[in-house]
Design a protein around this motif. Structure first.
Motif, mmCIF file in Angstrom:
data_model
loop_
_atom_site.group_PDB
_atom_site.id
_atom_site.type_symbol
_atom_site.label_atom_id
_atom_site.label_comp_id
_atom_site.label_asym_id
_atom_site.label_seq_id
_atom_site.Cartn_x
_atom_site.Cartn_y
_atom_site.Cartn_z
ATOM 1 N N GLU A 20 0.849 -1.185 0.000
ATOM 2 C CA GLU A 20 0.000 0.000 0.000
ATOM 3 C C GLU A 20 0.883 1.233 0.000
ATOM 4 O O GLU A 20 1.958 1.234 0.600
ATOM 5 N N THR A 21 0.420 2.273 -0.664
ATOM 6 C CA THR A 21 1.148 3.540 -0.656
ATOM 7 C C THR A 21 1.004 4.175 0.719
ATOM 8 O O THR A 21 0.224 3.716 1.553
ATOM 9 N N SER A 22 1.741 5.249 0.960
ATOM 10 C CA SER A 22 1.642 5.932 2.254
ATOM 11 C C SER A 22 0.228 6.462 2.495
ATOM 12 O O SER A 22 -0.193 6.646 3.620
ATOM 13 N N TRP A 59 -3.507 -1.119 -9.419
ATOM 14 C CA TRP A 59 -3.878 -0.267 -8.298
ATOM 15 C C TRP A 59 -5.287 -0.576 -7.812
ATOM 16 O O TRP A 59 -6.107 -1.106 -8.535
#
Length: 198
Positions: A20-22, A59
């Motif tokens: 997961e991205t930030s 995504w």
């Protein structure tokens, strides 16, 4: 700026990695191997040609669904935006082809698969279930598909696998006899169009 959209057929060459991205956006990656197949007239057989390697990134809901759907070695079709990344290592220029995936599916010319609705996908029929954490944002499902699935569920018919279609072998260059289209009707399959949706 125009984008280059491609559809590539190949095999999943690595296990799907998930993160997961930030900001909490799900992301999945895998490497796709695309090997050319060509007929060698001298040896009179099909041979493998050169293999191209492509990095695939997905995504959100697609990333979540890839984790439960793909394994290393699976034959797949990947459709999305093509990008070529270039960088320099010392004095050596390097590049890598990447696809920002919009759709990923199994290549059904090489096997079979079973579809399951993901939770929260827009247009999903009522009562559909899927992996936790799948978010909306996919394409809307056409109404006729939703109606067919609801009708099948309402009929009480079990969601068992559809019987394999009857395949009639023909000699090379042969054609079906009069009255034989070579296609299998819904009755011969053991059901109607709804069977393909379960």
């Amino acid at each position: 700026m125009s984008e280059t959209h491609v559809t590539v057929i190949g095999n999943v060459a690595t296990e799907v990695s998930y993160g997961e991205t930030s900001g909490g956006v799900p992301m999945a990656n895998f490497r796709l191997g695309c090997t050319e197949r060509r007929y060698d007239r001298q040896r009179e057989c099909w041979v493998d040609g050169e293999t191209q390697w492509v990095a695939v990134t997905a995504w959100r809901a697609l990333a979540v669904n890839l984790i439960g759907s793909l394994s290393k070695g699976d034959p797949v079709l990947v459709s999305g935006r093509l990008r070529v990344r270039e960088w320099t290592e010392g004095e050596v220029k390097r590049s890598r082809a990447e696809i920002d995936a919009r759709s990923v599916g199994h290549d059904l010319t090489r096997g079979t698969t079973a579809f399951r609705w993901a939770a929260g996908v827009r247009g999903q029929p009522p009562g559909g279930a899927g992996p936790a954490g799948a978010e909306g944002g996919g394409e809307a499902v056409p109404g006729w598909i939703v109606s067919a699935v609801e009708a099948r569920r309402g009929s009480g018919a079990p969601p068992a696998a559809v019987a394999a279609p009857v395949v009639r072998a023909l000699p090379p260059g042969g054609r079906p006899a009069a009255g034989e289209s070579g296609e299998v009707s819904g009755a011969e399959r053991g059901g109607g169009a709804e069977d393909a949706l379960t």
